[in-house]
Write an enzyme that holds these catalytic residues in place. Structure first.
Site, PDB file in Angstrom:
ATOM      1  N   ARG A  96      55.994  73.315 121.400  1.00 44.07           N
ATOM      2  CA  ARG A  96      55.379  72.138 120.745  1.00 44.07           C
ATOM      3  C   ARG A  96      56.173  71.817 119.434  1.00 44.07           C
ATOM      4  NH1 ARG A  96      48.871  70.861 120.390  1.00 44.07           N
ATOM      5  NH2 ARG A  96      49.050  69.000 121.282  1.00 44.07           N
ATOM      6  N   PRO A 118      37.725  74.266 120.361  1.00 44.22           N
ATOM      7  CA  PRO A 118      37.070  74.145 121.789  1.00 44.22           C
ATOM      8  C   PRO A 118      35.746  74.806 122.165  1.00 44.22           C
ATOM      9  CG  PRO A 118      38.840  75.707 122.337  1.00 44.22           C
ATOM     10  CD  PRO A 118      38.805  75.334 120.686  1.00 44.22           C
ATOM     11  N   GLY A 134      49.077  69.696 116.127  1.00 44.19           N
ATOM     12  CA  GLY A 134      48.599  68.841 117.280  1.00 44.19           C
ATOM     13  C   GLY A 134      48.379  67.487 117.001  1.00 44.19           C
ATOM     14  N   ALA A 150      41.109  58.248 115.333  1.00 42.65           N
ATOM     15  CA  ALA A 150      40.795  58.351 116.578  1.00 42.65           C
ATOM     16  C   ALA A 150      42.425  58.157 117.309  1.00 42.65           C
ATOM     17  CB  ALA A 150      40.205  57.014 117.082  1.00 42.65           C
ATOM     18  N   THR A 194      37.469  70.222 113.118  1.00 44.24           N
ATOM     19  CA  THR A 194      36.149  69.938 113.126  1.00 44.24           C
ATOM     20  C   THR A 194      35.263  71.235 113.378  1.00 44.24           C
ATOM     21  OG1 THR A 194      36.381  67.741 114.130  1.00 44.24           O
ATOM     22  CG2 THR A 194      34.358  68.498 114.149  1.00 44.24           C
ATOM     23  N   PHE A 250      42.736  59.420 128.588  1.00 48.40           N
ATOM     24  CA  PHE A 250      41.222  59.208 128.244  1.00 48.40           C
ATOM     25  C   PHE A 250      40.868  57.745 127.472  1.00 48.40           C
ATOM     26  CE2 PHE A 250      40.022  59.968 123.772  1.00 48.40           C
ATOM     27  CZ  PHE A 250      41.285  60.268 123.426  1.00 48.40           C
ATOM     28  N   LYS A 251      41.928  57.177 127.071  1.00 40.99           N
ATOM     29  CA  LYS A 251      42.056  55.802 126.502  1.00 40.99           C
ATOM     30  C   LYS A 251      43.244  55.398 126.314  1.00 40.99           C
ATOM     31  CE  LYS A 251      41.455  55.515 121.872  1.00 40.99           C
ATOM     32  NZ  LYS A 251      41.055  55.787 120.560  1.00 40.99           N
ATOM     33  N   LYS A 281      32.146  68.289 122.855  1.00 38.24           N
ATOM     34  CA  LYS A 281      32.220  69.489 122.241  1.00 38.24           C
ATOM     35  C   LYS A 281      31.625  69.387 120.962  1.00 38.24           C
ATOM     36  CE  LYS A 281      36.510  70.045 119.550  1.00 38.24           C
ATOM     37  NZ  LYS A 281      36.082  70.065 118.153  1.00 38.24           N
ATOM     38  N   CYS A 319      36.967  65.749 121.742  1.00 40.10           N
ATOM     39  CA  CYS A 319      36.046  65.926 120.741  1.00 40.10           C
ATOM     40  C   CYS A 319      34.622  65.717 121.091  1.00 40.10           C
ATOM     41  CB  CYS A 319      36.592  65.418 119.320  1.00 40.10           C
ATOM     42  SG  CYS A 319      37.960  66.253 119.065  1.00 40.10           S
TER      43      CYS A 319
HETATM   44  P1  NAD Z   1      45.299  70.301 119.525  1.00 43.27           P
HETATM   45  O1  NAD Z   1      44.922  71.511 120.271  1.00 43.27           O
HETATM   46  O2  NAD Z   1      46.303  69.324 119.722  1.00 43.27           O
HETATM   47  O3  NAD Z   1      46.188  71.248 118.466  1.00 43.27           O
HETATM   48  C1  NAD Z   1      46.015  72.287 117.768  1.00 43.27           C
HETATM   49  C2  NAD Z   1      47.352  73.088 117.493  1.00 43.27           C
HETATM   50  O4  NAD Z   1      46.976  74.454 116.731  1.00 43.27           O
HETATM   51  C3  NAD Z   1      47.913  73.822 119.059  1.00 43.27           C
HETATM   52  O5  NAD Z   1      49.247  73.310 118.997  1.00 43.27           O
HETATM   53  C4  NAD Z   1      47.785  75.231 118.790  1.00 43.27           C
HETATM   54  O6  NAD Z   1      49.098  75.951 119.471  1.00 43.27           O
HETATM   55  C5  NAD Z   1      47.725  75.670 117.206  1.00 43.27           C
HETATM   56  N1  NAD Z   1      47.054  76.899 116.833  1.00 43.27           N
HETATM   57  C6  NAD Z   1      46.041  77.376 117.269  1.00 43.27           C
HETATM   58  N2  NAD Z   1      45.918  78.711 116.570  1.00 43.27           N
HETATM   59  C7  NAD Z   1      47.161  78.737 115.789  1.00 43.27           C
HETATM   60  C8  NAD Z   1      47.304  79.754 115.050  1.00 43.27           C
HETATM   61  N3  NAD Z   1      46.561  80.838 114.434  1.00 43.27           N
HETATM   62  N4  NAD Z   1      48.672  79.438 114.023  1.00 43.27           N
HETATM   63  C9  NAD Z   1      49.233  78.339 114.435  1.00 43.27           C
HETATM   64  N5  NAD Z   1      49.013  77.549 115.238  1.00 43.27           N
HETATM   65  C10 NAD Z   1      47.932  77.766 115.938  1.00 43.27           C
HETATM   66  O7  NAD Z   1      43.922  70.089 118.678  1.00 43.27           O
HETATM   67  P2  NAD Z   1      43.786  68.662 118.018  1.00 43.27           P
HETATM   68  O8  NAD Z   1      43.485  67.724 118.824  1.00 43.27           O
HETATM   69  O9  NAD Z   1      44.825  68.518 117.045  1.00 43.27           O
HETATM   70  O10 NAD Z   1      42.587  69.070 117.234  1.00 43.27           O
HETATM   71  C11 NAD Z   1      42.661  69.916 116.057  1.00 43.27           C
HETATM   72  C12 NAD Z   1      41.118  69.934 115.325  1.00 43.27           C
HETATM   73  O11 NAD Z   1      40.883  68.830 114.858  1.00 43.27           O
HETATM   74  C13 NAD Z   1      39.843  70.230 116.240  1.00 43.27           C
HETATM   75  O12 NAD Z   1      38.941  70.843 115.660  1.00 43.27           O
HETATM   76  C14 NAD Z   1      39.526  68.810 116.519  1.00 43.27           C
HETATM   77  O13 NAD Z   1      37.865  68.990 116.952  1.00 43.27           O
HETATM   78  C15 NAD Z   1      39.595  68.048 115.287  1.00 43.27           C
HETATM   79  N6  NAD Z   1      39.819  66.342 115.534  1.00 43.27           N
HETATM   80  C16 NAD Z   1      40.496  66.171 116.662  1.00 43.27           C
HETATM   81  C17 NAD Z   1      40.957  64.795 116.573  1.00 43.27           C
HETATM   82  C18 NAD Z   1      41.885  64.315 117.655  1.00 43.27           C
HETATM   83  O14 NAD Z   1      41.650  62.980 117.935  1.00 43.27           O
HETATM   84  N7  NAD Z   1      42.332  65.114 118.429  1.00 43.27           N
HETATM   85  C19 NAD Z   1      40.437  63.888 115.643  1.00 43.27           C
HETATM   86  C20 NAD Z   1      39.688  64.254 114.533  1.00 43.27           C
HETATM   87  C21 NAD Z   1      39.489  65.835 114.661  1.00 43.27           C
HETATM   88  C1  UGA Z   2      36.817  59.899 118.279  1.00 37.41           C
HETATM   89  C2  UGA Z   2      36.291  59.124 117.187  1.00 37.41           C
HETATM   90  O1  UGA Z   2      36.290  57.705 117.366  1.00 37.41           O
HETATM   91  C3  UGA Z   2      37.125  59.520 115.892  1.00 37.41           C
HETATM   92  O2  UGA Z   2      36.582  58.998 114.708  1.00 37.41           O
HETATM   93  C4  UGA Z   2      37.175  61.163 115.750  1.00 37.41           C
HETATM   94  O3  UGA Z   2      37.927  61.501 114.584  1.00 37.41           O
HETATM   95  C5  UGA Z   2      37.903  61.778 117.039  1.00 37.41           C
HETATM   96  O4  UGA Z   2      37.030  61.421 118.066  1.00 37.41           O
HETATM   97  C6  UGA Z   2      37.664  63.331 116.676  1.00 37.41           C
HETATM   98  O5  UGA Z   2      36.885  63.933 116.280  1.00 37.41           O
HETATM   99  O6  UGA Z   2      38.296  63.874 117.805  1.00 37.41           O
HETATM  100  P1  UGA Z   2      38.743  59.706 120.241  1.00 37.41           P
HETATM  101  O7  UGA Z   2      38.075  60.568 120.869  1.00 37.41           O
HETATM  102  O8  UGA Z   2      40.261  59.740 119.674  1.00 37.41           O
HETATM  103  O9  UGA Z   2      38.325  59.505 118.508  1.00 37.41           O
HETATM  104  O10 UGA Z   2      38.729  58.019 120.590  1.00 37.41           O
HETATM  105  P2  UGA Z   2      37.767  57.036 120.606  1.00 37.41           P
HETATM  106  O11 UGA Z   2      37.892  55.802 120.242  1.00 37.41           O
HETATM  107  O12 UGA Z   2      36.312  57.475 119.853  1.00 37.41           O
HETATM  108  O13 UGA Z   2      37.258  57.016 122.204  1.00 37.41           O
HETATM  109  C7  UGA Z   2      36.598  57.983 122.912  1.00 37.41           C
HETATM  110  C8  UGA Z   2      36.094  57.707 124.208  1.00 37.41           C
HETATM  111  O14 UGA Z   2      35.067  56.660 124.147  1.00 37.41           O
HETATM  112  C9  UGA Z   2      37.137  57.205 125.073  1.00 37.41           C
HETATM  113  O15 UGA Z   2      37.253  57.667 126.497  1.00 37.41           O
HETATM  114  C10 UGA Z   2      37.097  55.824 125.190  1.00 37.41           C
HETATM  115  O16 UGA Z   2      37.571  54.951 126.162  1.00 37.41           O
HETATM  116  C11 UGA Z   2      35.608  55.675 124.994  1.00 37.41           C
HETATM  117  N1  UGA Z   2      35.112  54.383 124.505  1.00 37.41           N
HETATM  118  C12 UGA Z   2      35.302  53.998 123.238  1.00 37.41           C
HETATM  119  C13 UGA Z   2      34.303  53.577 125.037  1.00 37.41           C
HETATM  120  O17 UGA Z   2      34.106  53.791 126.333  1.00 37.41           O
HETATM  121  N2  UGA Z   2      33.804  52.497 124.725  1.00 37.41           N
HETATM  122  C14 UGA Z   2      34.067  52.131 123.436  1.00 37.41           C
HETATM  123  O18 UGA Z   2      33.611  51.086 122.914  1.00 37.41           O
HETATM  124  C15 UGA Z   2      34.804  52.859 122.759  1.00 37.41           C
END
Ligand code: NAD
Ligand code: UGA
Length: 489
Positions: A52, A106, A24, A182, A145, A352-353, A293, A290
């Site tokens: 994907r 989630p 992902g 991010a 996370t 969302f951004k 949640k 994130c």
């Molecule tokens: P995502 O939904 O984009 O991707 C997760 C993927 O895992 C999906 O493609 C799904 O099909 C796959 N999956 C689920 N179960 C599986 C299994 N058993 N075997 C193989 N594949 C499987 O999620 P994401 O945004 O990449 O986030 C992943 C984790 O990282 C979450 O815990 C999130 O909180 C954390 N995180 C996300 C971000 C971000 O910017 N999106 C940043 C930091 C941390």
């Molecule tokens: C956020 C954190 O910044 C990452 O460090 C973290 O790893 C990630 O969540 C995660 O755990 O998923 P992300 O959600 O990708 O990253 O993007 P951000 O830049 O943090 O923005 C989050 C939201 O806040 C967006 O809707 C953005 O538009 C808003 N935002 C951000 C504001 O409204 N004002 C700001 O000054 C900054």
């Protein structure tokens, strides 16, 4: 099978083969950067979602499943060399010395903790797959996370495999290595992280993981800690960041009823080095998969341990965000003489951004839904979000026409259309208002003089991101509402 033999021999074997479960927004970019900096390591990214994986293997790099600046170039250089995308979880797990778990976590929708706790079913299934297929000694790394003490759950599942008499040759170490990237700046964040956090109780395993990052991250940025602090630090980090945005967004409301300007307030407080200037941009409300949640998860943990004051404190960050999004929808309706029914409104931005195609928890979803409920006809444009994604988010029935998509809810409610481009500015024809909801660069350069002539007067521009040139909008004879602007509004 060579790798398996090599693993069986030595518990502290150097990491030569990595598997990442979950392709992902985290798994894809993170593994691409690791593969780039560690050409001697084989990196296999696996996912159960075949579509994907197919997109990750697309020859046309515009069709990668994730839009992230700079990612296509890295994929082009390492894919097929030491970075591979596949659905074969079993093969990848069997060969791996180290496995990252980067699956979705989630908020739980049903059962105990519904609406707050993390749904760990995907983590559990990963742990079960690893316990079944892993060979020799394997380091298992939480990249997702997770709530505090999830490592214990993973360890329990893995240990049950370890104690199985037929599998006595296998063993595991579990580490926490939360991701702080991010979206939109993922590659920059991964290439130059503020810190890499590694939590665990086995120093050797922690060192093995740190060696991967040391290929490009300075040693002083790699922090070792215990596993529970690492898990909690990730939740806390997101909670603090989200809290800043909710704080500044709450101040926008005060600015709008006084003669204050939130940009000036942000500038002034940001100069205080204890506060700092980052993450003080007011907007339509924080989104992304994130923040909400992770805070709700923190709330759940606090409540679970009977810390209701702590839970209430953090819950208010989420509550004010919902209120803020509602507030913006209401302002639009009020400014348009109390009704948007049958009025065409142009929505600029749905992600969302900026710089991402991700719409999860985007403020645009809530605001568009509210306006549809008021009977508005929306024309939505986002440079990276697809019509089918918007359909999914707005949950409406949709019929496709040749160039664009159109959907109707029912007679009382509004409708929406999708536009693939704004190049010829036709989407502004007869619009009563334009709402800027995502800060895409191209929205800064719009020709308001030309747009104004196409709209239905008195036409409005609602700038929730403070990116529009206010002078140009006013000179074009348009009415302007800007977030947190007590002088203009
Ligand atoms: P995502 O939904 O984009 O991707 C997760 C993927 O895992 C999906 O493609 C799904 O099909 C796959 N999956 C689920 N179960 C599986 C299994 N058993 N075997 C193989 N594949 C499987 O999620 P994401 O945004 O990449 O986030 C992943 C984790 O990282 C979450 O815990 C999130 O909180 C954390 N995180 C996300 C971000 C971000 O910017 N999106 C940043 C930091 C941390
Ligand atoms: C956020 C954190 O910044 C990452 O460090 C973290 O790893 C990630 O969540 C995660 O755990 O998923 P992300 O959600 O990708 O990253 O993007 P951000 O830049 O943090 O923005 C989050 C939201 O806040 C967006 O809707 C953005 O538009 C808003 N935002 C951000 C504001 O409204 N004002 C700001 O000054 C900054």
């Amino acid at each position: 099978m060579d790798e398996v033999v090599h693993k069986l021999k030595n518990k502290s074997t150097e990491v030569k083969n990595i598997c990442c479960i979950g392709a992902g927004y985290v798994g894809g970019p993170t593994m691409a950067v690791i593969a780039k900096h560690c050409p001697e390591i084989e990196v296999n990214v696996v996912d159960i979602n075949e579509n994907r994986i197919n997109s990750w293997n697309e020859i046309n790099l515009n069709n990668l499943p994730i839009f992230e600046p700079g990612l296509d170039l890295i994929i082009d250089n390492v894919r097929g060399k030491n970075l591979h995308f596949s659905t074969d979880v079993k093969a990848a797990v069997m060969q791996a010395d180290l496995i990252f778990i980067a699956v979705n976590t989630p908020t739980k929708l049903k059962g105990i903790g519904a609406g707050q706790a993390s749904d760990l079913r995907w983590i559990e299934s990963c742990a079960r797959e690893i316990s079944e297929y892993a060979r020799g000694h394997t380091i298992v790394v939480e990249k997702s996370t997770l709530p505090v003490r999830t490592a214990e759950v993973i360890e329990n599942i893995l240990n049950s495999a370890e104690t199985n008499s037929k599998r006595e040759e296998i063993s595991f170490d579990v580490l926490s290595n939360p991701e702080f990237l991010a979206e939109g700046t993922a590659i920059k964040d991964l290439e130059n992280p503020d810190r890499v956090l590694i939590g665990g109780d086995n120093k050797n395993a922690m060192i093995e993981l740190s060696k991967i990052y040391r290929a490009w991250v300075p040693e002083e940025k790699i922090l070792f800690t215990n596993i529970w602090s690492s898990e909690l630090a990730k939740l806390t980090s997101n909670a603090f960041l989200a809290q800043r945005i909710s704080s500044i967004n709450s101040i926008t409301a005060i600015c709008e009823v006084t003669s204050a300007d939130v940009r000036e307030v942000s500038r002034a407080i940001g100069k205080d080095t204890r506060i700092g200037s980052k993450f003080l941009d007011s907007g339509p409300g924080l989104g992304g998969s994130c923040f909400k949640k992770d805070i709700l998860n923190l709330v759940y943990i606090a409540e679970y341990f009977g810390l209701s004051e702590v839970a209430n404190f953090w819950e208010s960050v989420v509550k004010i965000n919902s209120w803020h999004q509602q507030r913006i929808s209401e302002i639009v309706v009020k400014k348009l003489f109390g009704s948007v029914s049958n009025k065409k409104l142009v929505i600029l931005g749905f992600a969302f951004k900026a710089n991402t195609n991700d719409t999860r928890e985007s403020a645009a979803i809530t605001i568009c839904k509210n306006l549809l409920n008021e009977g508005a006809n929306l024309l939505i444009y986002d440079p990276k979000v697809t019509a089918s994604q918007i359909e999914n988010d707005l949950k409406t029935n949709q019929t496709k026409s040749a160039e664009n998509y159109k959907s109707s809810l029912n007679e009382k409610l509004g409708s929406w259309e999708y536009s693939k481009s704004i190049n010829n500015l036709e989407i502004f024809n007869n619009a009563y208002a334009v709402l800027v909801l995502t800060e895409w660069e191209e929205f800064r350069k719009l020709n308001w003089m030309t747009i104004s002539k196409k709209m239905t007067p008195p036409a409005w521009v609602f700038d929730s991101r403070s990116i529009i040139n206010t002078e140009e909008v006013k000179d074009a004879g348009l009415r302007l509402w800007r977030i947190g602007d007590g002088l203009e509004n």
